[in-house]
Design an enzyme around this catalytic site. Structure first.
Site, short mmCIF file in Angstrom:
data_model
loop_
_atom_site.label_atom_id
_atom_site.label_comp_id
_atom_site.label_asym_id
_atom_site.label_seq_id
_atom_site.Cartn_x
_atom_site.Cartn_y
_atom_site.Cartn_z
N TYR A 182 -10.12 -36.87 17.08
CA TYR A 182 -11.42 -36.45 17.68
C TYR A 182 -11.39 -36.72 19.29
CZ TYR A 182 -16.35 -35.89 17.73
OH TYR A 182 -17.56 -35.47 18.08
N SER A 191 -17.98 -34.39 23.55
CA SER A 191 -18.60 -35.63 22.85
C SER A 191 -18.47 -36.59 23.78
CB SER A 191 -17.91 -36.11 21.71
OG SER A 191 -18.45 -37.39 21.30
#
Length: 265
Positions: free
Chosen positions: A155, A142
């Site tokens: 995350y 990401s």
């Protein structure tokens, strides 16, 4: 049905970037092993792709938060005579509550899904790719991997692990014909924000920040085929990443490869 010597395993294939990868690869003639929790959606996608592209599509319903799932997937492939030449580690989610307030079982499932499972799938499939002298692995990281950590969330750390581990494995495997790429998209139109309950806030962001899954997949696949260890799709995302890290990712990769004390050969 078109014969194809290569098969791609796609996790999280029932929606979003995963289904876009499945469609992209089917259009290029790859046979597919589609994995996700929802068997009904996998079967629908498999039927669609087989009809449209005359490729073999196998499905295997599995929840990758289950520690037994990666071995079960690979054992299923072996039993079906399927050799995995392409691995798309796409399945993922994000926590949405404070770390201390989240039950450990929930955090452990997040780590299992996005750290342990993709790492195990790489370990179980990369040996065969190396023996055959060809393989492609795309790991969904990401843009968050290049950003400051978010309060309470695992995350950012998880996606940083994916980005760094992908580069390390690419260094090891590329001489044997196996490319590994960390695909690091920013905001992408998918079900991710619906599942996380962040659709309302995400929809307020400017349109220039968003990409379609097909764009992300196209850039990611071109990158892994070209042997690029990191792919940040989209001009806006590239600019954002360059502003968040002091060294360009390409230079970090080169330095890591050159000064690795455990380098083979």
């Amino acid at each position: 049905m078109t014969a194809n010597p290569r098969t791609a395993l796609v996790t999280g294939a029932s929606a979003g970037i995963g289904s876009a990868f499945a469609r992209h690869l089917a259009a290029q003639g790859y046979a597919l092993l589609l994995v996700a929790r929802r068997a009904d959606r996998l079967n629908e996608l498999a039927a669609e792709l087989t009809a449209a592209h005359q490729v073999r599509c196998d499905v295997f319903a599995a929840d990758l938060t289950d520690p037994a799932a990666p071995a079960a997937i690979v054992n299923h492939a072996i039993a079906q005579g399927i050799e995995i030449d392409v691995l798309i580690n796409n399945a993922g989610l994000s926590g949405k509550s404070a770390f201390i307030e989240t039950p450990w079982e929930t955090l452990a499932a997040e780590i299992q899904l996005m750290v342990t499972a993709p790492t195990e799938l790489m370990h179980r499939t990369a040996g065969g790719m190396r023996e055959r002298g060809w393989g492609r692995i795309v790991n969904l990281s990401s843009l968050a991997a290049f950003s400051p950590p978010g309060a309470s969330l695992l995350y950012t750390g998880i996606k940083s692990y994916v980005a760094l581990a992908s580069q390390s494995l690419d260094m090891e495997l590329k001489p044997q014909g196996v490319h590994v790429t960390a695909l690091c998209p920013g905001f992408t139109h998918s079900e991710f924000h619906d599942v996380m309950g962040t659709r309302a806030s995400a929809s307020k962001l400017p349109g220039i920040l968003w990409q379609e899954p097909e764009e992300v997949v196209r850039e990611g696949w071109n990158a892994v085929m070209a042997g690029k260890p990191v792919c940040i799709p989209g001009t806006v995302n590239k600019i954002a990443a360059s502003g968040m890290r002091p060294l360009p990712v390409g230079l970090q990769y080169m330095l890591g490869r050159k000064f690795n004390p455990f380098k083979n050969g």
